[in-house]
Design an enzyme around this catalytic site. Structure first.
Site, mmCIF file in Angstrom:
data_model
loop_
_atom_site.group_PDB
_atom_site.id
_atom_site.type_symbol
_atom_site.label_atom_id
_atom_site.label_comp_id
_atom_site.label_asym_id
_atom_site.label_seq_id
_atom_site.Cartn_x
_atom_site.Cartn_y
_atom_site.Cartn_z
ATOM 1 N N LYS A 160 -3.097 -8.278 0.387
ATOM 2 C CA LYS A 160 -3.521 -7.272 1.362
ATOM 3 C C LYS A 160 -4.333 -6.224 0.608
ATOM 4 O O LYS A 160 -3.773 -5.411 -0.131
ATOM 5 C CB LYS A 160 -2.306 -6.641 2.041
ATOM 6 C CG LYS A 160 -2.645 -5.624 3.114
ATOM 7 C CD LYS A 160 -1.370 -5.150 3.798
ATOM 8 C CE LYS A 160 -1.664 -4.181 4.911
ATOM 9 N NZ LYS A 160 -0.437 -3.751 5.610
ATOM 10 N N LYS A 162 -6.382 -2.975 0.111
ATOM 11 C CA LYS A 162 -6.555 -1.662 0.696
ATOM 12 C C LYS A 162 -8.000 -1.213 0.530
ATOM 13 O O LYS A 162 -8.545 -1.199 -0.582
ATOM 14 C CB LYS A 162 -5.622 -0.655 0.029
ATOM 15 C CG LYS A 162 -4.146 -0.928 0.281
ATOM 16 C CD LYS A 162 -3.757 -0.641 1.719
ATOM 17 C CE LYS A 162 -2.262 -0.716 1.938
ATOM 18 N NZ LYS A 162 -1.859 -0.376 3.317
ATOM 19 N N ASP A 190 -6.847 -3.902 4.814
ATOM 20 C CA ASP A 190 -6.237 -2.800 5.559
ATOM 21 C C ASP A 190 -7.051 -1.544 5.272
ATOM 22 O O ASP A 190 -7.016 -1.004 4.169
ATOM 23 C CB ASP A 190 -4.780 -2.603 5.126
ATOM 24 C CG ASP A 190 -4.069 -1.542 5.961
ATOM 25 O OD1 ASP A 190 -4.692 -1.004 6.903
ATOM 26 O OD2 ASP A 190 -2.887 -1.264 5.677
ATOM 27 N N GLU A 218 -7.087 -4.894 9.253
ATOM 28 C CA GLU A 218 -6.072 -4.071 9.891
ATOM 29 C C GLU A 218 -6.555 -2.629 10.060
ATOM 30 O O GLU A 218 -7.074 -2.034 9.125
ATOM 31 C CB GLU A 218 -4.806 -4.111 9.025
ATOM 32 C CG GLU A 218 -3.612 -3.388 9.605
ATOM 33 C CD GLU A 218 -2.386 -3.570 8.725
ATOM 34 O OE1 GLU A 218 -1.435 -2.778 8.899
ATOM 35 O OE2 GLU A 218 -2.380 -4.474 7.868
ATOM 36 N N ASP A 243 -2.476 -1.374 13.891
ATOM 37 C CA ASP A 243 -1.263 -0.905 13.205
ATOM 38 C C ASP A 243 -0.917 0.490 13.699
ATOM 39 O O ASP A 243 -0.113 0.668 14.608
ATOM 40 C CB ASP A 243 -1.458 -0.931 11.697
ATOM 41 C CG ASP A 243 -0.240 -0.406 10.929
ATOM 42 O OD1 ASP A 243 0.795 -0.110 11.561
ATOM 43 O OD2 ASP A 243 -0.312 -0.286 9.704
ATOM 44 N N LYS A 267 6.036 -2.067 12.898
ATOM 45 C CA LYS A 267 6.803 -1.416 11.836
ATOM 46 C C LYS A 267 7.979 -0.687 12.462
ATOM 47 O O LYS A 267 7.810 0.074 13.425
ATOM 48 C CB LYS A 267 5.932 -0.444 11.044
ATOM 49 C CG LYS A 267 4.857 -1.125 10.212
ATOM 50 C CD LYS A 267 4.011 -0.114 9.469
ATOM 51 C CE LYS A 267 2.959 -0.806 8.601
ATOM 52 N NZ LYS A 267 2.024 0.151 7.978
ATOM 53 N N SER A 295 6.073 -2.979 6.463
ATOM 54 C CA SER A 295 7.000 -1.994 5.927
ATOM 55 C C SER A 295 6.216 -0.760 5.511
ATOM 56 O O SER A 295 5.086 -0.860 5.044
ATOM 57 C CB SER A 295 7.764 -2.556 4.724
ATOM 58 O OG SER A 295 6.875 -3.075 3.753
ATOM 59 N N ASP A 320 4.197 -8.224 5.895
ATOM 60 C CA ASP A 320 3.875 -7.269 4.838
ATOM 61 C C ASP A 320 5.165 -6.559 4.427
ATOM 62 O O ASP A 320 5.473 -5.468 4.913
ATOM 63 C CB ASP A 320 2.839 -6.280 5.368
ATOM 64 C CG ASP A 320 2.418 -5.254 4.334
ATOM 65 O OD1 ASP A 320 2.384 -5.603 3.146
ATOM 66 O OD2 ASP A 320 2.125 -4.109 4.733
ATOM 67 N N ASP A 322 6.321 -5.886 1.109
ATOM 68 C CA ASP A 322 6.290 -5.688 -0.345
ATOM 69 C C ASP A 322 6.716 -4.294 -0.787
ATOM 70 O O ASP A 322 6.621 -3.959 -1.971
ATOM 71 C CB ASP A 322 4.891 -5.988 -0.891
ATOM 72 C CG ASP A 322 3.854 -4.959 -0.438
ATOM 73 O OD1 ASP A 322 4.013 -4.402 0.666
ATOM 74 O OD2 ASP A 322 2.885 -4.704 -1.176
#
Length: 369
Positions: A160, A162, A190, A218, A243, A267, A295, A320, A322
């Site tokens: 993922k 960023k 994301d 995302e 999200d 989430k 998370s 996700d 992690d």
């Protein structure tokens, strides 16, 4: 068997590496842990992470919500009356989703502990292991490529990435990650609300033209700009995930109505816990949307609860989960762990958490006289 006490703890745990996104740069997990205790002394745990740029809730506000509203609401109630207890919590205050999530998860955890089964089994599942992606935080082109190689060498097959801090540089960052890991590793982006709609379309189309094979993007635009989210979705071929635009059912219904996204990231800390989280997954599935559990930066408690929901309900995309991977060391005794790119849930009652490490009690339990 009634609820005898509610303890509120403050937990601050360092990360091994700064977590840098378009929203913030974080060096610690800061969270409120709620512990609900029955008359026999059995405990259930939940948590309310402090993420100012997403939920707007602070440690102090979550503590106040739990001690002043939820504790007197729950003391003396039947610990096995899970659905009604969670419903009362959800209706007791406006907003305060992290605090609601902490209590909702703790109630579920306690119910599973009382039955002697893992939380995933209480939720209807049989698995105790689920795959996760891992985030690559914002950095230079070279540092992100190097990090990508390291994560793949450690066994992660879904990265993922960023982005969102600099639209022009983001294209080069993603290209470098793809070149570093080759064609077989899945890459998702994301943007954490970092782009304008026009920037999002330019970046995504550039990456499509470059053949980077991005799985999805995302939250490319500001969370309130659902119209902009739909505008982007209509103009690119890459799937778009909502999200921060989706906290609860009403938000998801608006995204569905506007056809603003192809997938949703659920989430627990922004939806209010497992009760609403399940509803969001079912609603998205019924409408043909893709799903993922995410998370916040949180401990083994919140991440383990999310993984338990994935184990029971499943998602269309690798989730996700992690957050705990970023911790410098364990924040709790027991609980989930990692085996490569897999979250392994303990075959123990509830979340398998037996206590907190280096937690500070912020308020005394309230009990019925």
């Amino acid at each position: 068997m009634t609820i005898a006490a509610v303890h509120v703890h403050r937990l601050v745990a360092p990360l091994h590496t700064p977590f840098v996104t378009a929203l913030a740069s974080l060096t610690h997990v800061s969270t409120v842990v709620v512990e609900i205790v029955d008359q026999d002394g059995r405990s259930g745990f939940g948590e309310a992470p402090e993420v100012w740029t997403v939920t707007g809730s602070s440690l102090a506000s979550s503590e106040a919500c739990v001690t002043e509203v939820f504790t007197p609401l729950l003391i003396g109630r039947d610990a096995d009356d899970l659905v009604d207890n969670c419903r009362r919590v959800a209706r007791a205050v406006v907003g305060n989703e992290p605090a609601k999530a902490a209590v909702d998860i703790a109630l579920h955890d306690l119910a599973a502990v009382r039955l002697g089964i893992p939380l995933a089994r209480l939720l209807g599942g049989s698995r105790l292991a689920v795959p996760t992606d891992v985030s690559l935080v914002v950095g230079t082109v070279d540092s992100m490529a190097t990090a990508a190689k390291s994560r793949v060498a450690e066994g992660f097959e879904v990265l993922k990435v960023k982005v969102g801090t600099d639209a022009a540089a983001d294209v080069d960052r993603v290209k470098s990650v793809r070149q570093a890991v080759g064609p077989e590793v899945s890459i998702r982006l994301d943007a954490n609300q970092g782009w304008t709609p026009r920037e999002a379309v330019r970046v995504i189309r550039s990456l499509e033209d470059a053949g980077t094979r991005v799985e999805f993007v995302e939250q490319p635009v500001a969370y309130r700009d659902v119209e902009g989210l739909a505008w982007v979705s209509d103009r690119v071929g890459t799937p778009i995930m909502a999200d921060e635009s989706v906290f609860g059912v009403r938000d998801l219904m608006e995204v569905i109505h506007r056809r603003a996204a192809d997938l949703v990231n659920v989430k627990l800390a922004k939806s209010g816990g497992l009760s609403t989280g399940r509803t969001l997954l079912e609603l998205a599935r019924a409408q043909g949307m893709g799903t993922m559990l995410g998370s916040m930066l949180e401990s083994e408690i919140g991440t383990g609860a999310a993984a338990s929901l994935v184990a029971a309900y499943g998602t269309t995309a690798v989730s996700d989960l992690d957050a705990v991977w970023w911790l410098k060391g364990p924040a709790v005794a027991g609980g989930m762990r990692y085996r490569g790119a897999t979250v392994v849930l303990p075959d123990a009652p509830g979340l398998g958490v037996s206590g907190l490490l280096a937690a500070e009690a912020r308020s005394a339990p309230r009990t019925r006289p």
